[in-house]
Design an enzyme around this catalytic site. Structure first.
Site, mmCIF file in Angstrom:
data_model
loop_
_atom_site.group_PDB
_atom_site.id
_atom_site.type_symbol
_atom_site.label_atom_id
_atom_site.label_comp_id
_atom_site.label_asym_id
_atom_site.label_seq_id
_atom_site.Cartn_x
_atom_site.Cartn_y
_atom_site.Cartn_z
ATOM 1 N N ASP A 36 5.786 -11.219 7.305
ATOM 2 C CA ASP A 36 6.187 -9.822 7.108
ATOM 3 C C ASP A 36 7.670 -9.694 7.449
ATOM 4 O O ASP A 36 8.222 -10.525 8.182
ATOM 5 C CB ASP A 36 5.341 -8.902 8.040
ATOM 6 N N ASP A 59 10.240 -12.525 3.941
ATOM 7 C CA ASP A 59 10.512 -11.498 2.938
ATOM 8 C C ASP A 59 9.934 -12.018 1.625
ATOM 9 O O ASP A 59 10.441 -13.006 1.069
ATOM 10 C CB ASP A 59 12.027 -11.278 2.821
ATOM 11 N N VAL A 60 8.886 -11.376 1.142
ATOM 12 C CA VAL A 60 8.175 -11.910 -0.031
ATOM 13 C C VAL A 60 8.980 -11.799 -1.328
ATOM 14 O O VAL A 60 8.567 -12.340 -2.351
ATOM 15 C CB VAL A 60 6.775 -11.274 -0.221
ATOM 16 N N ASN A 85 -0.527 -9.694 -0.109
ATOM 17 C CA ASN A 85 -0.798 -8.274 0.135
ATOM 18 C C ASN A 85 0.456 -7.424 0.377
ATOM 19 O O ASN A 85 0.424 -6.212 0.168
ATOM 20 C CB ASN A 85 -1.743 -8.182 1.337
ATOM 21 N N TYR A 151 5.762 0.630 -9.879
ATOM 22 C CA TYR A 151 4.714 0.158 -8.959
ATOM 23 C C TYR A 151 3.410 -0.068 -9.723
ATOM 24 O O TYR A 151 2.769 -1.117 -9.612
ATOM 25 C CB TYR A 151 4.523 1.216 -7.868
HETATM 26 N N1 LIG Z 1 -2.353 2.475 1.200
HETATM 27 C C1 LIG Z 1 -2.811 2.662 -0.030
HETATM 28 O O1 LIG Z 1 -3.297 3.750 -0.389
HETATM 29 C C2 LIG Z 1 -2.754 1.521 -1.019
HETATM 30 C C3 LIG Z 1 -3.428 1.695 -2.238
HETATM 31 C C4 LIG Z 1 -3.395 0.678 -3.161
HETATM 32 C C5 LIG Z 1 -2.712 -0.494 -2.891
HETATM 33 N N2 LIG Z 1 -2.050 -0.638 -1.707
HETATM 34 C C6 LIG Z 1 -1.343 -1.898 -1.488
HETATM 35 O O2 LIG Z 1 -1.795 -2.470 -0.289
HETATM 36 C C7 LIG Z 1 -0.802 -3.371 0.205
HETATM 37 C C8 LIG Z 1 -0.592 -3.106 1.682
HETATM 38 O O3 LIG Z 1 -0.045 -1.817 1.843
HETATM 39 P P1 LIG Z 1 -0.461 -0.841 3.042
HETATM 40 O O4 LIG Z 1 -1.027 0.381 2.445
HETATM 41 O O5 LIG Z 1 -1.223 -1.578 4.050
HETATM 42 O O6 LIG Z 1 0.989 -0.419 3.569
HETATM 43 P P2 LIG Z 1 1.761 -0.703 4.949
HETATM 44 O O7 LIG Z 1 3.103 -0.099 4.772
HETATM 45 O O8 LIG Z 1 0.941 -0.264 6.096
HETATM 46 O O9 LIG Z 1 1.866 -2.298 4.987
HETATM 47 C C9 LIG Z 1 2.689 -3.009 4.095
HETATM 48 C C10 LIG Z 1 3.303 -4.167 4.856
HETATM 49 O O10 LIG Z 1 4.102 -4.933 3.921
HETATM 50 C C11 LIG Z 1 5.316 -5.251 4.574
HETATM 51 N N3 LIG Z 1 6.373 -5.500 3.597
HETATM 52 C C12 LIG Z 1 7.024 -4.608 2.823
HETATM 53 N N4 LIG Z 1 7.971 -5.233 2.100
HETATM 54 C C13 LIG Z 1 7.905 -6.554 2.424
HETATM 55 C C14 LIG Z 1 8.621 -7.708 2.025
HETATM 56 N N5 LIG Z 1 9.625 -7.646 1.141
HETATM 57 N N6 LIG Z 1 8.271 -8.894 2.557
HETATM 58 C C15 LIG Z 1 7.269 -8.974 3.463
HETATM 59 N N7 LIG Z 1 6.572 -7.919 3.904
HETATM 60 C C16 LIG Z 1 6.887 -6.719 3.378
HETATM 61 C C17 LIG Z 1 5.621 -4.040 5.440
HETATM 62 O O11 LIG Z 1 6.563 -4.354 6.459
HETATM 63 C C18 LIG Z 1 4.245 -3.706 5.967
HETATM 64 O O12 LIG Z 1 3.965 -4.389 7.171
HETATM 65 C C19 LIG Z 1 0.428 -3.142 -0.656
HETATM 66 O O13 LIG Z 1 0.521 -4.159 -1.639
HETATM 67 C C20 LIG Z 1 0.157 -1.812 -1.319
HETATM 68 O O14 LIG Z 1 0.843 -1.676 -2.521
HETATM 69 C C21 LIG Z 1 -2.059 0.345 -0.766
#
Ligand SMILES: NC(=O)c1ccc[n+]([C@@H]2O[C@H](COP(=O)([O-])OP(=O)(O)OC[C@H]3O[C@@H](n4cnc5c(N)ncnc54)[C@H](O)[C@@H]3O)[C@@H](O)[C@H]2O)c1
Length: 276
Positions: A36, A59-60, A85, A151
């Site tokens: 992360d 950093d992904v 993820n 997105y």
């Molecule tokens: N929360 C929702 O409603 C939802 C719905 C559909 C899909 N998603 C997807 O679920 C996944 C997780 O999201 P979440 O809701 O847990 O959000 P979140 O913000 O709680 O977690 C996302 C994590 O990804 C990390 N991150 C961001 N950019 C990064 C990078 N360049 N390199 C490495 N790490 C990075 C952030 O620091 C964070 O820890 C994402 O792919 C998001 O698109 C979320």
């Protein structure tokens, strides 16, 4: 203890769905390496995990970082599970104003990262005789109205990539699946809008309240709901499942609101009333 003796990598593991997944996999016996950009969050999770979860800054959007992350897991004893993820909201502009750079940045974060996660994990898994990969897509892959265009397009790409990778990698005994979360209460909404500190807590409370009413199952979707599906797909319980996805959306995409919400009248119901 479905993951006893297994080693997993989870990207975006410092928060939300990734954090809940890391905890779930570790709880069921896995050794987990999270990658992360959030060093404070990732470090704190690792520190409190009793040695079951490790953190590596990743950093992904940087392919070298992804390669180093999976290589670290492999060097620690082999990679069995890869969860692609990590994500954020990306560029919010509509298609008629978005810049090429913003488009590319969003695809790099949400789609290329998953492709490269698979690209670098697969050879290591193949050398061990197989593995399981789970990618995080979104209901925004299925239709409009859930998230911005860049997105949503990337998340649709994740679904098709999941199928293509499953086809490419079945010969190596690697399964590839995806989860499709609906409205899950995490920091992603506030983080994507730059809302931090006390305002973030307030906004998150608003989001949780809204999320509780957004779908037929009238409660807030949690990171743990999605982690449970990821753990299933990563486990041997899913050993005959590849190239597909599990919706974890509380019924959000079942159909139009009037079909499941008695308080939302349909046009047909209005016509029926008119006909009487
Ligand atoms: N929360 C929702 O409603 C939802 C719905 C559909 C899909 N998603 C997807 O679920 C996944 C997780 O999201 P979440 O809701 O847990 O959000 P979140 O913000 O709680 O977690 C996302 C994590 O990804 C990390 N991150 C961001 N950019 C990064 C990078 N360049 N390199 C490495 N790490 C990075 C952030 O620091 C964070 O820890 C994402 O792919 C998001 O698109 C979320």
């Amino acid at each position: 203890m479905r993951f006893a003796g297994k080693r997993a990598v989870v990207t975006g593991g410092a928060s939300g769905i990734g954090r809940a997944t890391a905890l779930r996999l570790a709880e069921e016996g896995a050794e987990v390496l999270i990658g992360d950009v959030d060093e404070a969050g990732g470090g704190a999770l690792a520190q409190g995990s009793g040695g079951r979860i490790a953190f590596q800054r990743t950093d992904v959007t940087k392919v070298d970082d992804i390669a180093a992350l999976v290589a670290a897991a492999d060097a620690a004893g082999g990679l069995d599970i890869m969860v692609n993820n990590a994500g954020a909201g990306g560029a919010r502009d509509p298609i008629d104003t978005i810049s090429a750079d913003d488009w590319d940045r969003t695809q790099a974060l949400l789609l290329r990262s998953v492709a490269m996660g698979i690209r670098h994990a697969a050879p290591l898994m193949a050398a061990r005789g197989g593995g399981a990969i789970v990618n995080t897509s979104s209901v925004s892959a299925l239709g409009s109205g859930y998230a911005p265009t860049a997105y949503s397009t990337a998340k649709a790409g994740v679904l098709h990539l999941t199928k293509m990778a499953a086809a490419d990698l079945a010969q190596h005994h690697i399964r590839v699946n995806a989860v499709v979360p609906g409205f899950i209460a995490t920091n992603i909404f506030t983080a994507s809008l730059g809302i931090a500190g006390a305002a973030q807590q307030q906004a998150n409370a608003m989001i949780a309240a809204g999320a509780a009413k957004a779908q037929p199952i009238q409660r807030t979707g949690t990171p743990e709901d999605v982690a449970a599906a990821i753990a299933f797909l990563a486990s041997d319980d899913a050993s005959f499942i590849t190239g597909t996805s599990i919706l974890v959306d509380g019924g959000l995409t079942i159909g139009p609101r009037h079909s499941w919400d008695p308080d939302t009248p349909s046009l047909f119901a209005a016509l029926e009333a008119f006909a009487k």
